[in-house]
Design an enzyme around this catalytic site. Structure first.
Site, PDB file in Angstrom:
ATOM      1  N   HIS A 100      -5.330   9.838  11.672  1.00  0.00           N
ATOM      2  CA  HIS A 100      -5.145   8.776  12.653  1.00  0.00           C
ATOM      3  C   HIS A 100      -6.354   8.679  13.583  1.00  0.00           C
ATOM      4  O   HIS A 100      -6.685   7.587  14.064  1.00  0.00           O
ATOM      5  CB  HIS A 100      -3.866   9.015  13.456  1.00  0.00           C
ATOM      6  CG  HIS A 100      -3.131   7.740  13.768  1.00  0.00           C
ATOM      7  ND1 HIS A 100      -2.672   6.880  12.801  1.00  0.00           N
ATOM      8  CD2 HIS A 100      -2.798   7.168  14.960  1.00  0.00           C
ATOM      9  CE1 HIS A 100      -2.085   5.845  13.363  1.00  0.00           C
ATOM     10  NE2 HIS A 100      -2.152   5.988  14.679  1.00  0.00           N
ATOM     11  N   TYR A 160      -7.800  -0.262  21.926  1.00  0.00           N
ATOM     12  CA  TYR A 160      -9.159   0.115  21.552  1.00  0.00           C
ATOM     13  C   TYR A 160     -10.197  -0.471  22.495  1.00  0.00           C
ATOM     14  O   TYR A 160     -11.292   0.052  22.612  1.00  0.00           O
ATOM     15  CB  TYR A 160      -9.436  -0.307  20.107  1.00  0.00           C
ATOM     16  CG  TYR A 160      -8.492   0.362  19.143  1.00  0.00           C
ATOM     17  CD1 TYR A 160      -8.619   1.723  18.869  1.00  0.00           C
ATOM     18  CD2 TYR A 160      -7.446  -0.342  18.563  1.00  0.00           C
ATOM     19  CE1 TYR A 160      -7.730   2.357  18.013  1.00  0.00           C
ATOM     20  CE2 TYR A 160      -6.554   0.294  17.710  1.00  0.00           C
ATOM     21  CZ  TYR A 160      -6.699   1.632  17.443  1.00  0.00           C
ATOM     22  OH  TYR A 160      -5.816   2.265  16.622  1.00  0.00           O
ATOM     23  N   ARG A 180      -8.738   6.473  11.936  1.00  0.00           N
ATOM     24  CA  ARG A 180      -8.317   5.073  12.113  1.00  0.00           C
ATOM     25  C   ARG A 180      -8.759   4.574  13.493  1.00  0.00           C
ATOM     26  O   ARG A 180      -9.327   3.487  13.615  1.00  0.00           O
ATOM     27  CB  ARG A 180      -6.790   5.004  11.968  1.00  0.00           C
ATOM     28  CG  ARG A 180      -6.168   3.626  12.209  1.00  0.00           C
ATOM     29  CD  ARG A 180      -4.688   3.721  11.844  1.00  0.00           C
ATOM     30  NE  ARG A 180      -3.890   2.608  12.329  1.00  0.00           N
ATOM     31  CZ  ARG A 180      -3.761   1.448  11.712  1.00  0.00           C
ATOM     32  NH1 ARG A 180      -4.413   1.228  10.590  1.00  0.00           N
ATOM     33  NH2 ARG A 180      -2.979   0.497  12.197  1.00  0.00           N
ATOM     34  N   ARG A 211      -3.938   3.641   7.529  1.00  0.00           N
ATOM     35  CA  ARG A 211      -3.105   4.800   7.850  1.00  0.00           C
ATOM     36  C   ARG A 211      -3.088   5.751   6.664  1.00  0.00           C
ATOM     37  O   ARG A 211      -3.307   5.344   5.523  1.00  0.00           O
ATOM     38  CB  ARG A 211      -1.676   4.366   8.187  1.00  0.00           C
ATOM     39  CG  ARG A 211      -1.563   3.371   9.330  1.00  0.00           C
ATOM     40  CD  ARG A 211      -0.120   2.906   9.492  1.00  0.00           C
ATOM     41  NE  ARG A 211       0.035   1.955  10.589  1.00  0.00           N
ATOM     42  CZ  ARG A 211      -0.044   0.637  10.464  1.00  0.00           C
ATOM     43  NH1 ARG A 211      -0.280   0.104   9.264  1.00  0.00           N
ATOM     44  NH2 ARG A 211       0.112  -0.155  11.505  1.00  0.00           N
ATOM     45  N   HIS A 240      -1.990  -4.656  12.554  1.00  0.00           N
ATOM     46  CA  HIS A 240      -1.129  -4.714  13.734  1.00  0.00           C
ATOM     47  C   HIS A 240      -0.444  -6.078  13.798  1.00  0.00           C
ATOM     48  O   HIS A 240      -1.099  -7.114  13.675  1.00  0.00           O
ATOM     49  CB  HIS A 240      -1.953  -4.520  15.011  1.00  0.00           C
ATOM     50  CG  HIS A 240      -2.431  -3.115  15.205  1.00  0.00           C
ATOM     51  ND1 HIS A 240      -3.493  -2.793  16.015  1.00  0.00           N
ATOM     52  CD2 HIS A 240      -1.981  -1.942  14.703  1.00  0.00           C
ATOM     53  CE1 HIS A 240      -3.678  -1.482  16.003  1.00  0.00           C
ATOM     54  NE2 HIS A 240      -2.779  -0.954  15.206  1.00  0.00           N
ATOM     55  N   LYS A 275       3.245  -1.008   7.146  1.00  0.00           N
ATOM     56  CA  LYS A 275       4.609  -0.856   7.656  1.00  0.00           C
ATOM     57  C   LYS A 275       5.440  -2.086   7.299  1.00  0.00           C
ATOM     58  O   LYS A 275       4.956  -3.210   7.315  1.00  0.00           O
ATOM     59  CB  LYS A 275       4.574  -0.675   9.175  1.00  0.00           C
ATOM     60  CG  LYS A 275       3.983   0.660   9.628  1.00  0.00           C
ATOM     61  CD  LYS A 275       4.057   0.811  11.128  1.00  0.00           C
ATOM     62  CE  LYS A 275       3.553   2.171  11.570  1.00  0.00           C
ATOM     63  NZ  LYS A 275       3.639   2.351  13.050  1.00  0.00           N
TER      64      LYS A 275
END
Length: 300
Positions: free
Chosen positions: A246, A281, A249, A153, A272, A177
């Site tokens: 993004h 994806y 990404r 990110r 993730h 995150k």
């Protein structure tokens, strides 16, 4: 328990600190919590009225105002997180918001650039103006290479420090995150670009003592908005539109899957927490596969 006006409003500040320091939520998430709960306290200001019925009425009012599904989903998530915290703190006798249903969001498929477009973006010929910028040109090339090589990110890229890169094994330590760390690999092109920046660009720009890998013109850690501008310029140069960090990404993940990478490997690379998030994806890849099939098969 006192039912004084503003009781919930006071508790929201404690909850925000809990979300930030204990749960490790990002500042953007904490601000979203505070914004949503500030709206709630305009309608429900003490815990005696913090009931499932009143929460549903609050959300129903947002629907009547024509709020988007994404807004409703975010508000639901905010009040559910607050409700769980309030229950554990003893403010309420039951986690009432746990029974709220989060509205489903029809998410559009992510923008993905073609591999040759991505190649042009990260390694294409710089403009005369970009070459004249000297160290910034080396920095921009390195940032583009790392974004596409790792799928990180933009906030993770700007958060990198010089010591986070292991050139012996071509690995980068990324803080994602919730302050979760992961290690991601990068290839030889990214290695060459980053080393060129470290050797020939960063020493000219970085302020003494600055540890950030990428810095702006003032020598401090680069701002994510500046990275977005770099990506946009590279996209224009490659003849692509609406490309963001993004998008890089999304493209990295999709191209890995199309090249045969396992879905769980891509999940680990992107950071993730849920495999379900990564599965978007597979839809992108399937869509592209169908397009190629329709164009190539004689009986499509």
């Amino acid at each position: 328990m006192s039912e004084e006006s503003g009781q919930i409003q006071a508790a929201v500040e404690d909850f925000a600190e809990h979300a930030r320091l204990v749960l490790g939520r990002s500042e953007n998430t904490v601000r979203a919590y505070q914004s949503d709960l500030a709206l709630l306290t305009g309608v429900i200001d003490h815990f005696a009225d913090f009931t499932l019925e009143n929460l549903r009425l609050w959300l129903a009012d947002a629907v009547a105002q024509g709020k988007a599904r994404s807004t409703l989903a975010r508000r639901t998530a905010s009040v559910r997180a607050f409700s769980t915290w309030a229950y554990h703190q003893g403010y309420i006798e039951a986690d009432v918001a746990a029974r709220l249903v989060t509205p489903k969001i029809n998410r559009p498929l992510p923008t993905v650039v073609r591999p040759e477009t991505a190649e042009t973006m990260v390694s294409g010929e710089a403009t005369e103006e970009e070459r004249a910028s000297g160290p910034e040109s080396l920095r921009d090339r390195a940032m583009l290479e790392l974004l596409y090589a790792t799928g990180m990110r933009v906030g993770e890229l700007t958060g990198l420090e010089v010591g986070d890169l292991d050139f012996g094994r071509n690995l980068a330590k990324v803080t994602g995150k919730g302050n979760k760390q992961r290690v991601v690999p990068f290839g030889a092109p990214a290695e060459r670009a980053v080393k060129a920046w470290l050797d020939g660009g960063r020493p000219e720009l970085a302020e003494e003592g600055e540890v950030a890998l990428f810095v702006g013109s003032r020598g401090k850690r680069i701002d994510p908005r500046q990275v977005r501008r770099v990506v946009e310029r590279a996209a224009q140069r490659a003849g692509a539109a609406d490309v963001t960090p993004h998008s890089m990404r999304h493209s990295a993940a999709t191209h890995l899957l199309e090249g045969g990478a396992d879905l769980r490997v891509v999940q680990e690379l992107l950071g993730h927490s849920s495999l379900q998030t990564t599965q978007i994806y597979t839809h992108v890849s399937a869509q592209r596969l169908k397009k190629v099939y329709d164009q190539a098969h004689p009986r499509a």
